[in-house]
Scaffold this active site. Structure first.
Site, PDB file in Angstrom:
ATOM      1  N   GLY A 172       0.866  -1.192   0.000  1.00 46.41           N
ATOM      2  CA  GLY A 172       0.000   0.000   0.000  1.00 46.41           C
ATOM      3  C   GLY A 172       0.891   1.227   0.000  1.00 46.41           C
ATOM      4  O   GLY A 172       2.048   1.174  -0.404  1.00 46.41           O
ATOM      5  N   ARG A 173       0.351   2.331   0.511  1.00 43.85           N
ATOM      6  CA  ARG A 173       1.101   3.599   0.497  1.00 43.85           C
ATOM      7  C   ARG A 173       2.439   3.457   1.206  1.00 43.85           C
ATOM      8  O   ARG A 173       3.481   3.884   0.700  1.00 43.85           O
ATOM      9  CB  ARG A 173       0.311   4.681   1.236  1.00 43.85           C
ATOM     10  CG  ARG A 173      -1.053   4.989   0.680  1.00 43.85           C
ATOM     11  CD  ARG A 173      -1.702   6.027   1.600  1.00 43.85           C
ATOM     12  NE  ARG A 173      -3.076   6.306   1.254  1.00 43.85           N
ATOM     13  CZ  ARG A 173      -4.114   5.618   1.738  1.00 43.85           C
ATOM     14  NH1 ARG A 173      -3.933   4.615   2.578  1.00 43.85           N
ATOM     15  NH2 ARG A 173      -5.346   5.950   1.383  1.00 43.85           N
ATOM     16  N   ILE A 174       2.408   2.857   2.411  1.00 45.11           N
ATOM     17  CA  ILE A 174       3.644   2.798   3.202  1.00 45.11           C
ATOM     18  C   ILE A 174       4.622   1.799   2.566  1.00 45.11           C
ATOM     19  O   ILE A 174       5.811   2.099   2.421  1.00 45.11           O
ATOM     20  CB  ILE A 174       3.334   2.442   4.676  1.00 45.11           C
ATOM     21  CG1 ILE A 174       2.447   3.539   5.292  1.00 45.11           C
ATOM     22  CG2 ILE A 174       4.620   2.288   5.494  1.00 45.11           C
ATOM     23  CD1 ILE A 174       1.905   3.251   6.688  1.00 45.11           C
ATOM     24  N   THR A 249       5.921  -2.792  11.506  1.00 44.56           N
ATOM     25  CA  THR A 249       5.473  -1.449  11.905  1.00 44.56           C
ATOM     26  C   THR A 249       3.981  -1.282  11.585  1.00 44.56           C
ATOM     27  O   THR A 249       3.483  -0.163  11.530  1.00 44.56           O
ATOM     28  CB  THR A 249       6.257  -0.342  11.148  1.00 44.56           C
ATOM     29  OG1 THR A 249       6.146  -0.584   9.750  1.00 44.56           O
ATOM     30  CG2 THR A 249       7.715  -0.293  11.550  1.00 44.56           C
ATOM     31  N   ARG A 251       0.592  -3.694  12.468  1.00 44.56           N
ATOM     32  CA  ARG A 251      -0.201  -3.979  13.655  1.00 44.56           C
ATOM     33  C   ARG A 251       0.324  -5.268  14.277  1.00 44.56           C
ATOM     34  O   ARG A 251       0.650  -6.219  13.559  1.00 44.56           O
ATOM     35  CB  ARG A 251      -1.691  -4.150  13.307  1.00 44.56           C
ATOM     36  CG  ARG A 251      -2.447  -2.850  13.107  1.00 44.56           C
ATOM     37  CD  ARG A 251      -2.618  -2.086  14.418  1.00 44.56           C
ATOM     38  NE  ARG A 251      -3.383  -0.870  14.259  1.00 44.56           N
ATOM     39  CZ  ARG A 251      -2.859   0.353  14.041  1.00 44.56           C
ATOM     40  NH1 ARG A 251      -1.558   0.516  13.950  1.00 44.56           N
ATOM     41  NH2 ARG A 251      -3.632   1.411  13.943  1.00 44.56           N
ATOM     42  N   GLU A 280      -0.591  -3.933  23.621  1.00 40.95           N
ATOM     43  CA  GLU A 280       0.253  -2.767  23.921  1.00 40.95           C
ATOM     44  C   GLU A 280      -0.329  -2.006  25.101  1.00 40.95           C
ATOM     45  O   GLU A 280      -1.544  -1.926  25.221  1.00 40.95           O
ATOM     46  CB  GLU A 280       0.314  -1.854  22.693  1.00 40.95           C
ATOM     47  CG  GLU A 280       1.009  -2.516  21.512  1.00 40.95           C
ATOM     48  CD  GLU A 280       0.960  -1.674  20.249  1.00 40.95           C
ATOM     49  OE1 GLU A 280       0.569  -0.481  20.309  1.00 40.95           O
ATOM     50  OE2 GLU A 280       1.303  -2.200  19.181  1.00 40.95           O
ATOM     51  N   HIS A 299       5.520   1.788  19.417  1.00 38.77           N
ATOM     52  CA  HIS A 299       4.498   2.225  18.462  1.00 38.77           C
ATOM     53  C   HIS A 299       4.672   3.704  18.076  1.00 38.77           C
ATOM     54  O   HIS A 299       3.822   4.541  18.370  1.00 38.77           O
ATOM     55  CB  HIS A 299       3.090   1.981  19.050  1.00 38.77           C
ATOM     56  CG  HIS A 299       2.033   1.868  17.993  1.00 38.77           C
ATOM     57  ND1 HIS A 299       0.963   1.037  18.093  1.00 38.77           N
ATOM     58  CD2 HIS A 299       1.884   2.505  16.804  1.00 38.77           C
ATOM     59  CE1 HIS A 299       0.196   1.152  17.021  1.00 38.77           C
ATOM     60  NE2 HIS A 299       0.742   2.045  16.221  1.00 38.77           N
ATOM     61  N   ILE A 300       5.805   3.975  17.408  1.00 37.16           N
ATOM     62  CA  ILE A 300       6.127   5.373  17.079  1.00 37.16           C
ATOM     63  C   ILE A 300       6.174   5.630  15.572  1.00 37.16           C
ATOM     64  O   ILE A 300       6.772   6.611  15.130  1.00 37.16           O
ATOM     65  CB  ILE A 300       7.467   5.809  17.724  1.00 37.16           C
ATOM     66  CG1 ILE A 300       8.589   4.823  17.364  1.00 37.16           C
ATOM     67  CG2 ILE A 300       7.330   5.945  19.231  1.00 37.16           C
ATOM     68  CD1 ILE A 300       9.988   5.324  17.727  1.00 37.16           C
TER      69      ILE A 300
HETATM   70  C1  DGY Z   1      -1.946   4.539  13.045  1.00 43.55           C
HETATM   71  O1  DGY Z   1      -2.163   5.702  12.706  1.00 43.55           O
HETATM   72  O2  DGY Z   1      -2.728   3.626  12.816  1.00 43.55           O
HETATM   73  C2  DGY Z   1      -0.701   4.301  13.807  1.00 43.55           C
HETATM   74  O3  DGY Z   1      -0.390   2.973  13.919  1.00 43.55           O
HETATM   75  C3  DGY Z   1      -0.864   4.883  15.185  1.00 43.55           C
HETATM   76  O4  DGY Z   1      -0.065   5.929  15.385  1.00 43.55           O
END
Ligand code: DGY
Length: 332
Positions: A172-174, A249, A251, A280, A299-300
């Site tokens: 996807g985008r990321i 990064t 879920r 978490e 979770h940053i």
């Molecule tokens: C999101 O936006 O879903 C991130 O995982 C939380 O900061």
């Protein structure tokens, strides 16, 4: 005197007319100021995440809700909301909201994609560097006073990044942004997605099994849903090279954390970097903490000043648009 009474009466009427909005935690001041101009705003300042019972009570008479990924907005909460028209989540993920049920109640849902793509991709690249060049591990060695030798040929040896193969699960985008950045670093990029994508010059589509077999680093970028629950489990992890790394990064629940723990403990893979976890926050007694072949971050992914500011802006605007029954900037 009479004039003042009349004025006060109008003010009270205006107050009554104001829609009511609940925020499950504090948001940036600029966004709160805009919200307070328009609505009667309640900001939860107590325990984070806001306890379910408290949300159920508070949501009863609210027209709008701003929530965060740790707030589980389930059927019970949606059923307690008698007037709710719109939910605006400060996140790209919306797996914490029962979207289907909210839709049966004609509640609109806004979220914040796009603006956190770069920040999350940057963190992923940072974790690649950290894992392969053992940056955090080196930091721990020094802090513990365990730096014994200087420049021993076999000390603190990491893995070169350039020339290695990055396998992206979820393009996807990321995923795409990580692919671009990684290819600039000289990595070869493979990916697996529900379907192969056109115009992916810098990345090659492969089956999920091939992805896990061939990659030196696997990076996970699929959203969480019941289809992706524990998609990464011992079956796939066993296909990975002994020298390879896993980065998550997206879920936590996309990866079976126990299965991952086992392969890490048995050194079946070389290491992992995790920004997300099944539950978490993780505590001090979590077994992952005992391993030195893992890098753990809280979770940053989206946590840069720039991105968090943009997220607050969109969250606030989505809510305002939703309450005006207009098209949201980003709606689920
Ligand atoms: C999101 O936006 O879903 C991130 O995982 C939380 O900061």
């Amino acid at each position: 005197m009479k004039y003042y009474k009349w004025f006060n009466y109008i003010q009270v009427l205006n107050m009554k007319k104001k829609l009511k909005v609940l925020l499950t935690r504090h948001l940036h001041d600029f966004a709160l100021i805009e919200l307070r101009k328009r609505y009667e705003v309640t900001v939860h300042g107590g325990r984070i995440p806001m306890p379910k019972k408290t949300i159920m009570k508070e949501i009863e008479n609210k027209d709008g809700l701003i929530c965060f990924p740790y707030d589980i907005i389930d059927k019970d909460i949606l059923d307690s909301a008698n007037k709710l028209k719109t939910i605006s989540t400060y996140s790209v993920g919306f797996d914490h909201i029962d979207v289907d049920y909210a839709k049966t109640k004609k509640i609109t849902i806004g979220y914040t994609p796009d603006v956190l793509t770069n920040a999350t991709a940057e963190l992923t690249i940072g974790l690649i560097f950290d894992l392969l060049r053992r940056i955090a591990e080196g930091d721990h060695i020094i802090r513990k006073g365990k730096w014994k030798e200087i420049f021993g040929p076999f000390d603190y040896v990491g893995t070169e990044i350039s020339g290695k193969t990055l396998g992206i699960l979820g393009m996807g985008r990321i995923g795409k942004t990580v692919a671009e950045k990684a290819s600039c670093l000289g990595m070869n990029v493979l990916y697996h997605n529900r379907k192969s994508l056109p115009k992916m010059h810098k990345a090659k589509y492969v089956s999920i099994n091939e992805l896990f077999k061939k990659s030196d680093v696997i990076s996970v970028h699929v959203p969480y849903s019941k289809n992706t629950h524990h998609i990464i489990n011992s079956k796939l992890l066993k296909k990975m090279k002994k020298t390879s790394f896993l980065i998550n990064t997206s879920r936590g629940k996309v990866v079976n954390q126990n299965d991952l723990l086992t392969v890490l403990q048995k050194k079946k893979i070389q290491g992992a970097a995790l920004d997300v976890f099944e539950d978490e926050p993780i505590g001090k007694s979590n077994d992952l903490i005992k391993l030195n072949n893992v890098v753990l971050v809280p979770h940053i992914g989206s946590s840069t000043r720039e991105t968090r500011h943009m997220m607050a802006d969109i969250t606030m605007k989505n809510l305002i648009l939703g309450l005006k029954k207009k098209k949201l900037i980003y709606s689920v």
